[in-house]
Design an enzyme around this catalytic site. Structure first.
Site, short mmCIF file in Angstrom:
data_model
loop_
_atom_site.label_atom_id
_atom_site.label_comp_id
_atom_site.label_asym_id
_atom_site.label_seq_id
_atom_site.Cartn_x
_atom_site.Cartn_y
_atom_site.Cartn_z
N ASP A 1 16.64 -81.27 74.99
CA ASP A 1 15.87 -80.65 73.81
C ASP A 1 15.96 -79.03 73.68
O ASP A 1 15.74 -78.47 74.63
CB ASP A 1 14.64 -81.25 73.41
CG ASP A 1 13.66 -80.87 74.63
OD1 ASP A 1 13.64 -81.20 75.82
OD2 ASP A 1 12.63 -80.20 74.22
N ASN B 1 10.67 -75.67 80.84
CA ASN B 1 10.50 -76.09 82.13
C ASN B 1 11.09 -76.93 83.00
O ASN B 1 11.22 -76.83 84.30
CB ASN B 1 8.70 -76.45 82.18
CG ASN B 1 7.69 -75.56 81.68
OD1 ASN B 1 8.04 -74.30 81.97
ND2 ASN B 1 6.63 -75.89 81.21
N ASN C 1 8.46 -81.37 83.91
CA ASN C 1 8.42 -80.25 84.45
C ASN C 1 8.77 -80.09 85.93
O ASN C 1 8.88 -79.07 86.58
CB ASN C 1 6.81 -79.61 84.43
CG ASN C 1 6.49 -79.17 82.89
OD1 ASN C 1 7.20 -79.39 82.19
ND2 ASN C 1 5.26 -79.04 83.01
N HIS D 1 10.88 -84.19 72.97
CA HIS D 1 11.02 -83.67 74.35
C HIS D 1 12.23 -84.73 75.10
O HIS D 1 12.86 -84.40 76.10
CB HIS D 1 9.95 -83.87 75.54
CG HIS D 1 9.96 -82.43 76.00
ND1 HIS D 1 10.68 -81.32 75.82
CD2 HIS D 1 8.90 -82.03 77.03
CE1 HIS D 1 10.30 -80.28 76.63
NE2 HIS D 1 9.39 -80.66 77.37
#
Length: 217
Positions: A115, A136, A90, A41
């Site tokens: 990513d 997100n 997020n 991530h």
């Protein structure tokens, strides 16, 4: 003497090329903290570190007000900002939105590195706008900017299905890539940073031409 009128023509007037809008803010998405540093991530942060070196940016320093690590560089007489939101993925918009407003940076002058599950490791794609694709971090940035019309550079990390892994997506992105995947991602980031000047210039058609084809090993 009356001069004859020119015959009508169906030709449209020549279009004047629209100059590219230079990039003023490059954002590398990821999660803060050493436990997340090498997870899939955080590929956007890996790429931002390499771009920072390529354009001679200052070292990153914490800006608590903007909830980000911030660096900057002078490129062709222009200031370019580089930030890593420290809000967790997020909530990335809580950093990007206020930073862009404070520095009067338009959405089309922003490039977000992130990513991408829908691309295999080693693949890159540059695009303007579009959906968040379930990401997100992108979703929160769109909400903060009030528009999806900012540039994204998608860094392929693969998907558990495409990589034949029996693993949920949330678990997958929060783990390190396997060695062969890491090699492909690192090579892609090397290609990306080699074209840093093209990206910062805002010449996205050229960036797409150079980056969208994965070289054969």
């Amino acid at each position: 003497m009356t001069m004859p009128l020119d015959p009508p023509t169906n030709k449209s007037p020549a279009k004047v090329p629209v100059p590219p809008s230079p990039i003023r803010l490059i954002v590398g998405l990821g999660n803060p903290g050493s436990e997340y540093e090498r997870t899939r991530h955080n590929a956007g942060c890996w790429a931002l570190d390499d771009i920072a070196k390529a354009i001679g940016a200052s070292g990153f320093s914490a800006d608590k007000k903007m909830k980000a690590e911030v660096a900057s560089a002078n490129v062709d007489g222009r200031k370019v900002w580089l930030i890593k939101p420290q809000t967790y993925m997020n909530c990335s918009g809580q950093s990007v939105g206020p930073f862009a407003r404070f520095h009067d940076i338009r959405p089309e002058e922003i490039l977000v590195l992130h990513d991408e599950l829908d691309l295999l490791p080693g693949q890159l794609r540059v695009k303007l706008g579009g959906s968040s694709g379930g990401h997100n971090g992108l979703k929160d940035i769109q909400a903060a900017l009030g528009t999806p019309e900012y540039w994204r550079l998608r860094i392929g990390i693969g998907h558990p299905r495409s990589l034949q892994l029996n693993q949920g997506v949330a678990d997958f992105v929060l783990h390190r890539p396997r060695l062969e995947e890491q090699i492909d991602i690192d090579r892609a980031i090397d290609r990306l940073s080699a074209q840093a000047s093209v990206l910062v210039r805002g010449d996205m058609p050229e960036a797409q031409r150079l980056l969208h084809t994965t070289p054969k090993n």
